[in-house]
Enzyme design. Structure first.
Site, PDB file in Angstrom:
ATOM      1  N   ASN A   1      28.650  49.653  40.735  1.00 58.19           N
ATOM      2  CA  ASN A   1      29.073  50.822  41.740  1.00 58.19           C
ATOM      3  C   ASN A   1      30.788  50.984  41.194  1.00 58.19           C
ATOM      4  OD1 ASN A   1      29.338  52.129  44.210  1.00 58.19           O
ATOM      5  ND2 ASN A   1      28.476  51.089  45.143  1.00 58.19           N
TER       6      ASN A   1
ATOM      7  N   HIS B   1      45.404  35.082  30.080  1.00 60.22           N
ATOM      8  CA  HIS B   1      47.075  34.979  29.651  1.00 60.22           C
ATOM      9  C   HIS B   1      47.945  33.648  29.598  1.00 60.22           C
ATOM     10  CE1 HIS B   1      48.620  39.113  29.551  1.00 60.22           C
ATOM     11  NE2 HIS B   1      47.988  39.175  30.659  1.00 60.22           N
TER      12      HIS B   1
ATOM     13  N   ALA C   1      30.425  39.366  49.154  1.00 60.79           N
ATOM     14  CA  ALA C   1      32.014  39.869  48.056  1.00 60.79           C
ATOM     15  C   ALA C   1      32.873  39.866  48.286  1.00 60.79           C
ATOM     16  CB  ALA C   1      31.571  40.859  49.548  1.00 60.79           C
TER      17      ALA C   1
ATOM     18  N   LYS D   1      33.884  29.184  37.725  1.00 61.01           N
ATOM     19  CA  LYS D   1      32.957  28.506  37.057  1.00 61.01           C
ATOM     20  C   LYS D   1      31.847  28.838  37.132  1.00 61.01           C
ATOM     21  CE  LYS D   1      32.141  24.983  41.120  1.00 61.01           C
ATOM     22  NZ  LYS D   1      33.015  23.610  41.024  1.00 61.01           N
TER      23      LYS D   1
ATOM     24  N   ARG E   1      32.126  28.784  45.956  1.00 60.97           N
ATOM     25  CA  ARG E   1      31.292  27.886  45.866  1.00 60.97           C
ATOM     26  C   ARG E   1      29.410  28.240  46.629  1.00 60.97           C
ATOM     27  NH1 ARG E   1      35.708  27.053  49.968  1.00 60.97           N
ATOM     28  NH2 ARG E   1      37.185  25.356  48.457  1.00 60.97           N
TER      29      ARG E   1
END
Length: 191
Positions: A69, A99, A146, A152, A166
């Site tokens: 999108n 960075h 969203a 991770k 989570r």
């Protein structure tokens, strides 16, 4: 319009002319940007690979039947691979570069870049305004809610939300127990 910088575009794929691409010195080793068949990429997306001559990790591979999108930013500098049937909501950032910021004597902007691959499995839905960070694997069938920040790995079929993201449940789990357990844990943290 910089669509001529996309190395391979599959059949029946629509890429809006408002998509921006930044890549230079594409080698003849198969790296670059490839988009599969039957994909739709909406306007105001930006694909960034940087200078492939100096970065061996840079690559962006988009599977078949992928919909991206509007308003997204995909950094393929560390390598990004998406499976088939991936949905990406508006304003999502997929960032395979970052960075170094440890040296206090130098501005962050002057320190080295870091790179790490991002692998998005098949049949994944990434909701709007998400951020996916480097060195992440999103398993097949996962859902990213969203506004989530994924830093991770996400197991297959997991539904994740939040910052950091989570697991709140797994697709196909009709058990209301998992929802009540999640609410109970949340309430216990608030007390």
């Amino acid at each position: 319009m910089s669509l001529n910088l996309i190395d391979k575009i599959g059949e029946n794929t629509t890429i809006h002319p408002g998509v921006e691409v930044f890549a230079k010195n594409t080698p003849m080793d198969g790296r670059g940007i490839s988009v599969g068949s039957d994909c739709v990429i909406y306007p105001r997306n930006r694909f960034v690979l940087g200078d492939l001559k100096f970065n061996a990790d840079a690559n962006l591979s988009v599977g078949n039947n992928v919909h991206i999108n509007a308003g997204g930013y995909i950094s393929g500098e560390g390598g990004v691979s998406m499976g088939d049937y991936v949905l990406i909501g508006p304003n999502t950032c997929i960032l395979s570069a970052g960075h170094v910021y440890d040296d206090l004597s130098q501005p962050i902007q002057m320190q080295e870049l870091t790179y790490g691959p991002i692998i998005v499995g098949q049949d994944v839905w990434i909701g709007g305004s998400c951020v996916i960070l480097q060195n992440v694997v999103i398993g097949d069938g996962a859902v990213i809610g969203a506004g989530s920040v994924v830093c991770k790995d996400v197991p297959p079929l997991a539904v994740v939300v939040g910052n950091p993201a989570r697991i709140v449940k797994y697709r196909g789990d009709k058990s209301r127990r998992s929802i009540f357990r999640m609410i109970l844990k949340w309430l216990q943290r608030k007390i």
